[in-house]
Scaffold this motif. Structure first.
Motif, PDB file in Angstrom:
ATOM      1  N   THR A  49      15.590-149.553 -52.432  1.00  0.00           N
ATOM      2  CA  THR A  49      16.794-148.868 -52.899  1.00  0.00           C
ATOM      3  C   THR A  49      16.535-147.379 -53.100  1.00  0.00           C
ATOM      4  OG1 THR A  49      16.280-149.508 -55.187  1.00  0.00           O
ATOM      5  CG2 THR A  49      17.811-150.905 -53.988  1.00  0.00           C
ATOM      6  N   LEU A  50      15.310-147.032 -53.483  1.00  0.00           N
ATOM      7  CA  LEU A  50      14.965-145.623 -53.608  1.00  0.00           C
ATOM      8  C   LEU A  50      14.947-144.955 -52.238  1.00  0.00           C
ATOM      9  CD1 LEU A  50      14.069-143.161 -55.193  1.00  0.00           C
ATOM     10  CD2 LEU A  50      11.738-144.080 -55.214  1.00  0.00           C
ATOM     11  N   ALA A  51      14.339-145.614 -51.246  1.00  0.00           N
ATOM     12  CA  ALA A  51      14.328-145.060 -49.892  1.00  0.00           C
ATOM     13  C   ALA A  51      15.750-144.924 -49.359  1.00  0.00           C
ATOM     14  CB  ALA A  51      13.495-145.953 -48.973  1.00  0.00           C
ATOM     15  N   ALA A  52      16.588-145.922 -49.633  1.00  0.00           N
ATOM     16  CA  ALA A  52      17.980-145.861 -49.185  1.00  0.00           C
ATOM     17  C   ALA A  52      18.726-144.711 -49.857  1.00  0.00           C
ATOM     18  CB  ALA A  52      18.677-147.186 -49.466  1.00  0.00           C
ATOM     19  N   ALA A  53      18.364-144.407 -51.109  1.00  0.00           N
ATOM     20  CA  ALA A  53      18.993-143.285 -51.803  1.00  0.00           C
ATOM     21  C   ALA A  53      18.626-141.964 -51.135  1.00  0.00           C
ATOM     22  CB  ALA A  53      18.569-143.276 -53.272  1.00  0.00           C
ATOM     23  N   ILE A 149      11.271-139.775 -45.163  1.00  0.00           N
ATOM     24  CA  ILE A 149      12.522-139.371 -45.799  1.00  0.00           C
ATOM     25  C   ILE A 149      12.353-139.110 -47.295  1.00  0.00           C
ATOM     26  CG2 ILE A 149      14.034-140.494 -44.131  1.00  0.00           C
ATOM     27  CD1 ILE A 149      14.226-142.867 -45.993  1.00  0.00           C
ATOM     28  N   GLY A 150      11.235-139.525 -47.874  1.00  0.00           N
ATOM     29  CA  GLY A 150      11.017-139.282 -49.296  1.00  0.00           C
ATOM     30  C   GLY A 150       9.724-139.916 -49.763  1.00  0.00           C
ATOM     31  N   ALA A 151       9.174-139.391 -50.857  1.00  0.00           N
ATOM     32  CA  ALA A 151       7.939-139.930 -51.427  1.00  0.00           C
ATOM     33  C   ALA A 151       7.978-139.737 -52.930  1.00  0.00           C
ATOM     34  CB  ALA A 151       6.717-139.244 -50.834  1.00  0.00           C
ATOM     35  N   ASN A 152       7.825-140.823 -53.657  1.00  0.00           N
ATOM     36  CA  ASN A 152       7.955-140.778 -55.113  1.00  0.00           C
ATOM     37  C   ASN A 152       6.812-141.509 -55.794  1.00  0.00           C
ATOM     38  OD1 ASN A 152      10.850-140.863 -53.838  1.00  0.00           O
ATOM     39  ND2 ASN A 152      11.082-139.803 -55.789  1.00  0.00           N
ATOM     40  N   ALA A 153       6.191-140.846 -56.760  1.00  0.00           N
ATOM     41  CA  ALA A 153       5.103-141.443 -57.521  1.00  0.00           C
ATOM     42  C   ALA A 153       5.656-142.243 -58.694  1.00  0.00           C
ATOM     43  CB  ALA A 153       4.165-140.360 -58.040  1.00  0.00           C
ATOM     44  N   GLY A 320       9.006-143.428 -48.179  1.00  0.00           N
ATOM     45  CA  GLY A 320      10.071-144.004 -47.370  1.00  0.00           C
ATOM     46  C   GLY A 320      10.155-143.329 -46.013  1.00  0.00           C
ATOM     47  N   PHE A 321      10.384-144.134 -44.990  1.00  0.00           N
ATOM     48  CA  PHE A 321      10.514-143.632 -43.620  1.00  0.00           C
ATOM     49  C   PHE A 321      11.831-144.113 -43.034  1.00  0.00           C
ATOM     50  CE2 PHE A 321       5.994-144.042 -44.427  1.00  0.00           C
ATOM     51  CZ  PHE A 321       5.472-142.861 -43.933  1.00  0.00           C
ATOM     52  N   ALA A 322      12.403-143.289 -42.175  1.00  0.00           N
ATOM     53  CA  ALA A 322      13.591-143.708 -41.432  1.00  0.00           C
ATOM     54  C   ALA A 322      13.154-144.731 -40.391  1.00  0.00           C
ATOM     55  CB  ALA A 322      14.249-142.505 -40.769  1.00  0.00           C
ATOM     56  N   SER A 436      18.171-148.462 -41.261  1.00  0.00           N
ATOM     57  CA  SER A 436      17.024-149.192 -41.783  1.00  0.00           C
ATOM     58  C   SER A 436      16.003-148.229 -42.383  1.00  0.00           C
ATOM     59  CB  SER A 436      16.368-150.000 -40.658  1.00  0.00           C
ATOM     60  OG  SER A 436      15.213-150.650 -41.094  1.00  0.00           O
ATOM     61  N   VAL A 437      15.316-148.696 -43.416  1.00  0.00           N
ATOM     62  CA  VAL A 437      14.232-147.918 -44.004  1.00  0.00           C
ATOM     63  C   VAL A 437      12.965-148.752 -44.015  1.00  0.00           C
ATOM     64  CG1 VAL A 437      15.735-146.490 -45.433  1.00  0.00           C
ATOM     65  CG2 VAL A 437      14.847-148.638 -46.343  1.00  0.00           C
TER      66      VAL A 437
END
Length: 458
Positions: A49-53, A149-153, A320-322, A436-437
């Protein structure tokens, strides 16, 4: 906060109002109104859900949880009236936007002066390098071969504690370790030190038990005839009564459905824990191996004996990757030979996708009810041919994951064409295409991650 006799004598009441983004709202409102809680938290963030955000932000949609307003609107006023403070990770990929949205909700409810602490700093995309080794697969970040698409610790409880110390009525964060949403209030109230491993481990257990909401009150537990649960339509969500040593009683509100007993608590304690003696979190390496779980009354279970050791030096990062596009199509077959006709339809789709449309991506064909979850390739026995022949109805699902949106859309159209061009008796065809993620994980030195807290006043 310094520990004193008053702090030691207190019991803190913490409730969980959500275990995932799409969870029910009414049990949380019930907790807010009748729970006499000190704290209410909403755990709404999963890795996908974070990657989708992040994908949503790239497409111009808000990066915070889409249900933030639906979830906060019914609880803000009763929580403020009761003195209940709220913590949540509904900030998702954009905690600051989530905080601003919450402030607007508060103003609309006439709750001027509501203090909202926004925790940022979990976004570490700029700190990653292609040579970082993956935790959950072979290779490195650079070898994933997909656009990031994003990276979160995963942050720990410390910045939430800072927000509470600032007098926040509501703390909103992004990627945070799930148990930290309950651990932070305990640290704040009881003054636990950042190396008080035993109490931090005990508080982490409380957070872990509560974080999935109804899973500990009978949801995802019920199995008619084996584990019966009454009132499943009206499950009460859990709350914990926690003492200064971290020992707790898990319970729920009276006159709500579900149950809290030793079995529900034990199942939840072991949920997603690979090593009960070394459950890694940003705050502590928790040790659940010595936990005692005791029935203390109707819908009341006592837990104590959790401990802990020094926290890991690294923080887990979800990257997260596309992943392209997921094309899906479904159609039903009923009556004699339904399974055989559904299999033929799946073969038709596979043949046309490969030989006509040049698809080189893996195509998945499932007969829902006969082989969608447990297939021979995953260790299950092949379906009994006689039983399959007697199946009165079958739902065929065909899916492809591709970087080409056109190819994903083509599969959905091909399944719809089975209405007339497929085997006899097909009906109820539906198709859809979604972006898709893909997620992967790496470790980063915690010293490189710098959380910040900003307070917004409604």
């Amino acid at each position: 906060m310094a520990q004193d006799a008053t702090a030691h004598a207190r019991t803190i009441r913490i409730g969980c109002g959500a275990g995932f983004s799409g969870d029910r709202v009414d049990p949380a409102e019930d907790l807010a109104r009748r729970g006499a809680l000190d704290y209410l938290f909403f755990e709404c963030l999963a890795e996908r859900t974070l990657a989708a955000a992040h994908v949503g932000m790239a497409e111009g949609r808000p990066g915070h949880d889409p249900h933030l307003s639906r979830r906060l609107t019914p609880v803000l006023a009763p929580c403020r009236e009761a003195g209940t403070r709220i913590l949540t990770n509904m900030g998702s990929a954009d905690p600051m936007a989530g905080g601003e949205a919450a402030a607007e909700i508060a103003r609309g409810l006439g709750l001027q002066g509501l203090r909202i602490a926004v925790v940022t700093g979990d976004d570490v995309a700029a700190l990653l390098t292609p040579d970082m080794k993956l935790m959950d697969a072979e290779g490195t970040l650079g070898e994933v071969g997909l656009p990031m698409i994003g990276a979160n610790a995963y942050l720990g409880a410390a910045p939430l504690v800072d927000g509470l110390a600032e007098g926040a009525d509501l703390v909103i964060t992004g990627r945070i370790a799930d148990p930290a949403l309950a651990l932070a209030p305990l640290i704040h109230e009881f003054g636990w030190g950042d190396a008080d491993w035993s109490r931090l481990g005990a508080g982490t257990l409380v957070g872990h038990l509560l974080e999935c909401a109804s899973q500990i009150t009978g949801g995802y537990f019920a199995d008619p005839g084996r584990k019966d649960v009454a009132g499943m339509a009206w499950l009460g969500y859990p709350l914990a009564e926690v003492g200064a040593d971290g020992a707790a009683v898990i319970t729920k509100l009276p006159d709500t459905g579900g149950l809290v007993d030793r079995r529900t608590v034990l199942e939840q304690m072991l949920y997603e824990v690979h090593d009960p003696a070394a459950y890694l979190t940003p705050d502590v390496t928790a040790d659940f191996s010595g936990v005692a779980i005791t029935q203390a009354g109707t819908d009341r279970v006592s837990v104590h004996g959790a401990s802990g050791h020094a926290r890991p030096e690294g923080l887990k990062v979800t990257v997260g990757f596309a992943g392209g596009f997921l094309g899906e199509g479904e159609i039903s077959y009923a009556g004699p030979g339904a399974a055989a006709r559904a299999r033929l339809a799946g073969e038709v789709i596979r043949t046309r996708m490969v030989e006509l449309h040049g698809c080189q991506d893996p195509i998945r064909v499932d007969l829902l009810g006969l082989g969608a979850l447990l297939t021979p390739t995953e260790g299950a026995a092949a379906p009994d041919p006689d039983w399959e022949a007697l199946a009165p109805e079958v739902r065929l699902r065909v899916a492809v994951r591709s970087r080409s949106r056109e190819l994903a859309e083509t599969l959905a159209r091909e399944v719809e064409a089975l209405w007339c061009a497929g085997p006899a008796g097909g009906g109820g065809a539906r198709g859809r295409v979604t972006q898709s993620v893909v997620t992967r994980s790496v470790l980063i030195d915690r010293a490189r991650v710098r959380p910040q807290v900003k307070v917004i006043t409604a």
